[in-house]
Design an enzyme around this catalytic site. Structure first.
Site, mmCIF file in Angstrom:
data_model
loop_
_atom_site.group_PDB
_atom_site.id
_atom_site.type_symbol
_atom_site.label_atom_id
_atom_site.label_comp_id
_atom_site.label_asym_id
_atom_site.label_seq_id
_atom_site.Cartn_x
_atom_site.Cartn_y
_atom_site.Cartn_z
ATOM 1 N N HIS A 31 0.852 -1.192 0.000
ATOM 2 C CA HIS A 31 0.000 0.000 0.000
ATOM 3 C C HIS A 31 0.886 1.240 0.000
ATOM 4 O O HIS A 31 1.747 1.406 0.872
ATOM 5 C CB HIS A 31 -0.932 0.002 1.216
ATOM 6 C CG HIS A 31 -2.065 -0.972 1.072
ATOM 7 N ND1 HIS A 31 -2.569 -1.698 2.113
ATOM 8 C CD2 HIS A 31 -2.780 -1.324 -0.030
ATOM 9 C CE1 HIS A 31 -3.564 -2.472 1.657
ATOM 10 N NE2 HIS A 31 -3.705 -2.254 0.363
ATOM 11 N N GLU A 36 0.621 -4.982 10.826
ATOM 12 C CA GLU A 36 0.303 -3.559 10.756
ATOM 13 C C GLU A 36 1.184 -2.841 11.771
ATOM 14 O O GLU A 36 1.019 -3.025 12.974
ATOM 15 C CB GLU A 36 -1.170 -3.308 11.086
ATOM 16 C CG GLU A 36 -2.133 -3.939 10.115
ATOM 17 C CD GLU A 36 -2.276 -3.120 8.834
ATOM 18 O OE1 GLU A 36 -1.819 -1.958 8.805
ATOM 19 O OE2 GLU A 36 -2.847 -3.648 7.879
ATOM 20 N N HIS A 70 2.591 -3.705 6.723
ATOM 21 C CA HIS A 70 1.680 -2.591 6.418
ATOM 22 C C HIS A 70 1.719 -1.589 7.581
ATOM 23 O O HIS A 70 2.361 -1.806 8.594
ATOM 24 C CB HIS A 70 0.241 -3.093 6.329
ATOM 25 C CG HIS A 70 -0.080 -3.964 5.159
ATOM 26 N ND1 HIS A 70 -0.979 -3.597 4.198
ATOM 27 C CD2 HIS A 70 0.365 -5.194 4.802
ATOM 28 C CE1 HIS A 70 -1.085 -4.554 3.300
ATOM 29 N NE2 HIS A 70 -0.283 -5.552 3.636
ATOM 30 N N ARG A 103 -3.265 4.996 -2.041
ATOM 31 C CA ARG A 103 -3.146 3.635 -1.488
ATOM 32 C C ARG A 103 -2.818 2.566 -2.541
ATOM 33 O O ARG A 103 -2.046 1.641 -2.288
ATOM 34 C CB ARG A 103 -4.482 3.302 -0.821
ATOM 35 C CG ARG A 103 -4.714 1.833 -0.470
ATOM 36 C CD ARG A 103 -6.122 1.704 0.114
ATOM 37 N NE ARG A 103 -6.573 0.347 0.259
ATOM 38 C CZ ARG A 103 -6.491 -0.374 1.387
ATOM 39 N NH1 ARG A 103 -5.909 0.131 2.438
ATOM 40 N NH2 ARG A 103 -6.984 -1.590 1.437
ATOM 41 N N GLU A 161 1.740 3.784 3.079
ATOM 42 C CA GLU A 161 2.209 3.207 4.340
ATOM 43 C C GLU A 161 3.734 3.210 4.377
ATOM 44 O O GLU A 161 4.393 2.172 4.364
ATOM 45 C CB GLU A 161 1.607 1.801 4.497
ATOM 46 C CG GLU A 161 0.082 1.854 4.531
ATOM 47 C CD GLU A 161 -0.624 0.511 4.347
ATOM 48 O OE1 GLU A 161 0.055 -0.521 4.331
ATOM 49 O OE2 GLU A 161 -1.856 0.527 4.209
HETATM 50 ZN ZN LIG Z 1 -1.984 -1.697 4.121
#
Ligand SMILES: [Zn+2]
Length: 424
Positions: A187, A387, A312, A242, A190
């Site tokens: 993404h 994440e 991410h 994104r 990020e």
């Molecule tokens: Zn992501």
């Protein structure tokens, strides 16, 4: 805090969002003057519905949401009207970021770009700023140049805009080594993800002779920037982008969410068939060159990968499959869960940050076509989406002063997994 309480208040991170946007070709960078990030309390279903309906009427989007609260990003033009509606209905909220453009500019002032390859030292990346894709490639080239017996680079494909997808292999060449896949930057916005992945790579290689056996007896495959077109687009044109930069058959909206484009259960829950959506899954499974390159590489590799780790931001989660549908556990769910918890513990030891572990669809909500589900589907046991920071204080625009600590948490995650895999 008890896990049950936590699971109620947990924020759902950006990767599972339902946002519609209509980007247009850009000459000058998108500005976010006066745009704000709010955390909104969702006390009941009626409130929840009212808050999410704001997206249809005003220039707002949701970066992160759960049953209990939502991170709402508001353009300046929306702020007064939305404030009035929330106040009138006694919906509580707090302002997390009061001017996103200021945050972006603070970040940019410490951004290393084309004019200054490698920032100011010309030796290595420094993890006190975010680097361009070219700098990251140069960093990889230099590692191979310096350690030709340990490192090699393979271009596994090219992005839509013809940027190379380069995988760094780190290996002592021993037979019987385990194999671990790591990627970052699927993404675009990020940024902490490629920054953390390059930190891990640097430590693996530069300190190789001092690494424990569980690190040395692994063939490492690392793709630091899975979505280079999107990454560069966030640096030059729109910090909040994104997706990749697919032309979508000349639709007026560009980009496919690569983390909805992987082929396992493609097009299911938590995806969109609308090219203008932030979670557009593409015209078919693996329609995109970036996702196809990884698929082909992993499938044709001689390795039996033991782990597939994809980094991410944000939300501080350690997530394992299945993500495509709620309440469908993998056969070895207990193994994935306990390994994730071990990793979270070692991450917390870095700087006291809590990372919450769980199945992505149950903990958050279902989203099909993710790379972690695909990794699991092709038989890679330890498949995770991590994440990284933060929990919504800054969201995607994580100030550079947090890069190093976050990268060390990602590093702790990877080391824990190498240790777990070595013991199996
Ligand atoms: Zn992501």
């Amino acid at each position: 805090m008890a896990q049950s309480t936590l699971s109620v208040i947990l924020l759902i991170f950006n990767c599972f969002l339902f946002i519609e946007s209509v980007p247009t070709p850009l000459e000058t960078p998108v500005r976010y003057d006066g745009a704000q990030l709010w955390n909104v309390d969702l006390s009941d279903e009626q409130t929840r519905q009212m808050v999410f309906d704001l997206e249809n009427e005003f220039d707002v989007s949701f970066w992160s949401t759960s049953h209990a609260e939502a991170d709402m990003f508001l353009k300046k033009s929306a702020i007064e009207s939305v404030r009035q509606i929330l106040n009138k209905n006694n919906i509580e909220y707090s302002v997390r970021v009061d001017d996103m453009q200021k945050r972006i500019e603070e970040e940019s002032s410490q951004l290393y770009g084309e004019e200054s390859l490698y920032g100011n030292n010309n030796k290595s990346l420094t993890w006190d700023a975010y680097y361009s894709f070219d700098d990251i490639l140069l960093f990889l080239d230099k590692l191979v140049e310096k350690y030709p017996n340990l490192c090699s680079l393979e271009t596994i494909g090219y992005s839509h805009e013809n940027r190379p997808l380069k995988v760094l292999k780190i290996s002592n060449g021993n037979s019987g080594n385990k194999a671990i896949w790591i990627d970052g930057g699927i993404h675009a916005r990020e940024w902490i993800s490629p920054a953390s992945v390059t930190y891990i790579v640097n430590d693996l290689v530069e300190n190789w002779n001092n690494q424990p056996a569980y690190i040395q007896n692994v063939n490492w495959y690392v793709l630091p920037v899975h979505n280079p077109d999107g990454y560069e687009y966030t640096r030059k044109s729109d910090r909040m982008w994104r997706k990749n930069r697919s032309k979508n058959n000349n639709n007026h909206c560009l980009g496919v969410d690569l983390n909805r484009n992987y082929g396992y259960k493609w097009g299911g829950k938590g995806t969109s068939s609308n090219p203008c959506s932030e979670i557009y899954a593409g015209s078919g499974p693996f329609s995109e060159p970036e996702s196809t390159a990884v698929k082909n590489f992993v499938e044709t590799s001689e390795e039996n990968f033991d782990a597939f780790l994809t980094f991410h931001s944000y939300g501080q989660w350690i997530l394992y499959p299945w993500g495509y549908e709620n309440h469908i556990p993998t056969e070895d769910r207990d193994d994935l869960d306990s390994a994730g918890r071990q990793a979270a513990k070692s991450m917390k030891a870095v700087d006291k940050q809590v990372y919450t572990v769980g199945n992505s669809a149950d903990l958050l909500y279902a989203a099909a076509g993710g790379s972690d589900d695909w990794g699991k589907s092709v038989g890679i046991k330890y498949s995770y989406t991590i994440e990284l920071r933060d929990k919504g204080r800054y969201g995607f625009v994580l100030p550079p002063k947090y890069i190093l600590a976050t990268a060390k948490e990602a590093h702790a995650f990877v080391f824990t997994f190498a240790q777990i895999i070595a013991a199996n």
